[in-house]
Design a protein around this motif. Structure first.
Motif, PDB file in Angstrom:
ATOM      1  N   UNK A  90       0.707  -1.351   0.127  1.00 49.43           N
ATOM      2  CA  UNK A  90       0.159   0.058  -0.061  1.00 49.43           C
ATOM      3  C   UNK A  90       0.989   1.190   0.055  1.00 49.43           C
ATOM      4  N   UNK A  91       0.819   2.219  -1.280  1.00 41.76           N
ATOM      5  CA  UNK A  91       1.521   3.203  -1.205  1.00 41.76           C
ATOM      6  C   UNK A  91       0.897   4.404  -0.695  1.00 41.76           C
ATOM      7  N   UNK A  92       1.680   5.175  -0.018  1.00 45.61           N
ATOM      8  CA  UNK A  92       0.930   6.368   0.773  1.00 45.61           C
ATOM      9  C   UNK A  92       0.764   7.328  -0.536  1.00 45.61           C
ATOM     10  N   UNK A  93      -0.461   8.145  -0.319  1.00 48.09           N
ATOM     11  CA  UNK A  93      -0.770   9.076  -1.199  1.00 48.09           C
ATOM     12  C   UNK A  93      -0.652  10.570  -0.555  1.00 48.09           C
ATOM     13  N   UNK A  94      -0.538  11.471  -1.148  1.00 49.55           N
ATOM     14  CA  UNK A  94      -0.739  12.972  -0.759  1.00 49.55           C
ATOM     15  C   UNK A  94       0.596  13.284  -0.040  1.00 49.55           C
ATOM     16  N   UNK A  95       1.802  12.554  -0.004  1.00 48.28           N
ATOM     17  CA  UNK A  95       2.682  13.001   0.538  1.00 48.28           C
ATOM     18  C   UNK A  95       3.782  13.866  -0.384  1.00 48.28           C
ATOM     19  N   UNK A  96       3.782  15.366   0.220  1.00 49.52           N
ATOM     20  CA  UNK A  96       4.258  16.311  -0.483  1.00 49.52           C
ATOM     21  C   UNK A  96       5.726  16.764   0.302  1.00 49.52           C
ATOM     22  N   UNK A  97       6.414  17.337  -0.586  1.00 49.22           N
ATOM     23  CA  UNK A  97       7.619  18.107  -0.057  1.00 49.22           C
ATOM     24  C   UNK A  97       7.343  18.917   1.457  1.00 49.22           C
ATOM     25  N   UNK A  98       6.302  19.550   1.108  1.00 45.51           N
ATOM     26  CA  UNK A  98       5.775  20.362   2.591  1.00 45.51           C
ATOM     27  C   UNK A  98       5.783  19.447   3.607  1.00 45.51           C
ATOM     28  N   UNK A  99       5.203  18.343   3.570  1.00 48.37           N
ATOM     29  CA  UNK A  99       4.944  17.254   4.852  1.00 48.37           C
ATOM     30  C   UNK A  99       6.459  16.712   5.207  1.00 48.37           C
ATOM     31  N   UNK A 100       7.402  16.573   4.139  1.00 42.87           N
ATOM     32  CA  UNK A 100       8.700  15.948   4.755  1.00 42.87           C
ATOM     33  C   UNK A 100       9.436  17.162   5.210  1.00 42.87           C
ATOM     34  N   UNK A 101       9.474  18.396   4.713  1.00 42.77           N
ATOM     35  CA  UNK A 101      10.136  19.628   5.139  1.00 42.77           C
ATOM     36  C   UNK A 101       9.946  19.806   6.756  1.00 42.77           C
ATOM     37  N   UNK A 102       8.390  19.694   6.924  1.00 44.15           N
ATOM     38  CA  UNK A 102       8.068  19.798   8.291  1.00 44.15           C
ATOM     39  C   UNK A 102       8.347  18.984   9.218  1.00 44.15           C
ATOM     40  N   UNK A 103       8.359  17.723   8.718  1.00 42.34           N
ATOM     41  CA  UNK A 103       8.828  16.379   9.651  1.00 42.34           C
ATOM     42  C   UNK A 103      10.119  16.695   9.908  1.00 42.34           C
ATOM     43  N   UNK A 104      11.066  16.981   9.090  1.00 44.02           N
ATOM     44  CA  UNK A 104      12.521  17.054   9.426  1.00 44.02           C
ATOM     45  C   UNK A 104      12.625  18.228  10.473  1.00 44.02           C
ATOM     46  N   UNK A 105      12.033  19.389  10.023  1.00 47.03           N
ATOM     47  CA  UNK A 105      12.245  20.551  11.008  1.00 47.03           C
ATOM     48  C   UNK A 105      11.942  20.299  12.336  1.00 47.03           C
ATOM     49  N   UNK A 106      10.855  19.661  12.720  1.00 43.69           N
ATOM     50  CA  UNK A 106      10.389  19.113  13.963  1.00 43.69           C
ATOM     51  C   UNK A 106      11.252  18.221  14.597  1.00 43.69           C
ATOM     52  N   UNK A 107      11.840  17.414  13.588  1.00 43.44           N
ATOM     53  CA  UNK A 107      12.754  16.212  14.378  1.00 43.44           C
ATOM     54  C   UNK A 107      14.152  16.832  14.862  1.00 43.44           C
TER      55      UNK A 107
END
Length: 327
Positions: free
Chosen positions: A3-20
């Motif tokens: 099951x491949x995730x949908x609607x994962x964007x660069x904005x999501x990944x950038x937010x994840x890295x910043x929080x981490x």
């Protein structure tokens, strides 16, 4: 089934890295110039799309889960690759990087491309150049197959996929030994075809623009299209002439390239024979910005250079090429 995730964007990944990296939604929001609620929403959407929790949250602390710790370095690399790719494309458009491949007749490389390229690379030091000298037939095939960006040589055969833009007209003459007392130009500096009647001619192999021109003219002596000796290049031709085997029929630009004290060159009187050097590009594939600029540098160089007697720059609308049959 995966099951491949949908609607994962660069904005999501950038937010994840910043929080981490900040271990805080508040600090991550400040870093990205967004509200805390928007960063919280992006991370929640990412976790929902992946179906996994990436952070453990308390009222005072935010920490990565084990899968979040494994995910972080991969996302950091992905974002770095993305940024690098975008930067490379921007630099490519600004002519700060790239590669231009050109195939040309040896005389065109020596007398035109090399000096024009010297000025070009000073303006564009990040552009790499690949120059290949070859005969006209192979140059046309290299351009047609897109193995090079463009070519510079004389017309060899009609090719509907190619566009030929005349750049330089180059009149033929005869290359002979300096100590040849029986072959002397007239007062105007020309040699007559009749004076070559008893001479052995040194020609070049097939698929050269030179031989195509000589064989395409019915008003020339038969020997012009069927030389007694054959060489693989104009350099080899000159060596055989220097050794006393015969004389060679060459365009003025090609003769200038191989000129040395032991040899002389004189233009031939009528019937005149002229080689037209053409910029050759593919009809259906646009040139890169770097290739376009180098081609323009060649036009400018030919317009300004001191041409040998018998050569003439061809004026014309810039960027407008000749059809394949008109070169």
């Amino acid at each position: 089934m995966n099951r491949l995730p949908k609607h994962v964007t660069l904005k999501h990944l950038t937010a994840f890295v910043a929080v981490a990296q900040e271990a805080s939604f508040t600090l991550a929001a400040r870093r990205l110039f967004q509200t805390q609620s928007s960063i919280t929403g992006l991370v929640r959407q990412l976790e929902d799309a992946l179906g996994i929790q990436l952070f453990t949250r308390t009222s005072r602390h935010v920490a990565l889960t084990p899968i979040g710790q494994e995910f972080l370095p991969r996302v950091v690399r992905l974002l770095a690759d993305f940024d690098g790719t975008i930067e490379d494309v921007v630099r490519y458009g600004l002519l700060e990087r790239g590669r231009v491949a050109v195939a040309a007749a040896p005389s065109a490389i020596t007398e035109i491309i090399a000096p024009a390229a010297a000025a070009f690379v000073q303006r564009r030091p990040g552009i790499r150049l690949y120059l290949r000298d070859d005969n006209s037939g192979r140059i046309q095939r290299l351009v047609a197959s897109q193995e090079v960006d463009f070519g510079l040589t004389s017309h060899w055969a009609d090719a509907p996929s190619l566009v030929f833009e005349a750049l330089l007209e180059d009149r033929f003459g005869v290359l002979y030994r300096a100590d040849d007392e029986t072959l002397r130009p007239d007062r105007a500096g020309y040699v007559r075809w009749t004076s070559l009647a008893d001479r052995k001619l040194v020609g070049v192999v097939d698929e050269t623009g030179i031989m195509a021109l000589l064989r395409g003219r019915a008003d020339l002596p038969i020997a012009a299209a069927a030389p007694f000796y054959e060489a693989s290049s104009t350099t080899s031709q000159a060596a055989l002439v220097k050794a006393g085997l015969g004389v060679a029929l060459l365009p003025a630009l090609a003769a200038q390239r191989v000129q040395e004290p032991q040899l002389r060159f004189a233009l031939l009187a009528g019937p005149t024979l002229v080689r037209t050097l053409c910029l050759i590009r593919h009809r259906d594939h646009a040139l890169t910005p770097a290739a376009q600029e180098l081609m323009q540098a060649l036009r400018a160089h030919v317009a300004d250079m001191a041409l040998p007697r018998g050569c003439r720059a061809v004026p014309g609308p810039r960027g407008q090429g000749l059809t394949a049959g008109s070169a």
